[in-house]
Design an enzyme around this catalytic site. Sequence first.
Site, PDB file in Angstrom:
ATOM      1  N   HIS A 176      52.407   7.322  40.406  1.00 16.12           N
ATOM      2  CA  HIS A 176      52.242   8.736  40.063  1.00 16.12           C
ATOM      3  C   HIS A 176      50.973   8.871  39.223  1.00 16.12           C
ATOM      4  O   HIS A 176      50.804   8.141  38.231  1.00 16.12           O
ATOM      5  CB  HIS A 176      53.403   9.229  39.195  1.00 16.12           C
ATOM      6  N   HIS A 193      54.801   3.483  44.912  1.00 20.72           N
ATOM      7  CA  HIS A 193      53.949   4.654  44.670  1.00 20.72           C
ATOM      8  C   HIS A 193      53.576   4.669  43.203  1.00 20.72           C
ATOM      9  O   HIS A 193      54.379   4.349  42.336  1.00 20.72           O
ATOM     10  CB  HIS A 193      54.635   5.961  45.062  1.00 20.72           C
ATOM     11  N   GLU A 196      63.187   6.357  42.951  1.00 28.03           N
ATOM     12  CA  GLU A 196      63.964   7.089  43.965  1.00 28.03           C
ATOM     13  C   GLU A 196      63.566   6.694  45.374  1.00 28.03           C
ATOM     14  O   GLU A 196      64.408   6.620  46.260  1.00 28.03           O
ATOM     15  CB  GLU A 196      63.737   8.600  43.816  1.00 28.03           C
TER      16      GLU A 196
END
Length: 124
Positions: free
Chosen positions: A112, A110, A105
């Site tokens: 997680h 990134h 998105e």
Amino acid sequence: MAYVYDDQNIFAKILRGEIPNNTVLETDHCLAFRDINAQAPEHILVIPKGPYVCFDHFANVASEAEILDFTRAIAKVTDALKVEPGEGASGYRLIANSGKDGMQEVPHLHVHVVAGRPLGRMLS
Ligand code: DGP
């Protein structure tokens, strides 16, 4: 592969201090903060400060110092959460969604870090 970085993405705004975040850890090259839409009791995002779209962009272009710092920052987060597998600790999952099929998105790399409950099978 030419990577085009959108500096108006939400994580770029977080890095510039334009949007608040719940910081867990900051290093020379990385920021770790709590995911706004946590999927587990512990859900942290670790991002490089540099303008990298996704994992392969970072791995291909970032400096060795950035790559080392990013890897170690993730480990510092699992250490802070006390979830490394072993002696009584419960473990965790790392996820780096990339591109369309990965359903990424936010177009800033990134990872997680998800932990704090049994996470089920990897894919359903
Ligand atoms: P992904 O689908 O892998 O691109 O995950 C993007 C994650 O970013 C998603 O779990 C929600 C999180 N997120 C989106 N906007 C914000 C925000 O403004 N603040 C924080 N802390 N997390 C956000």
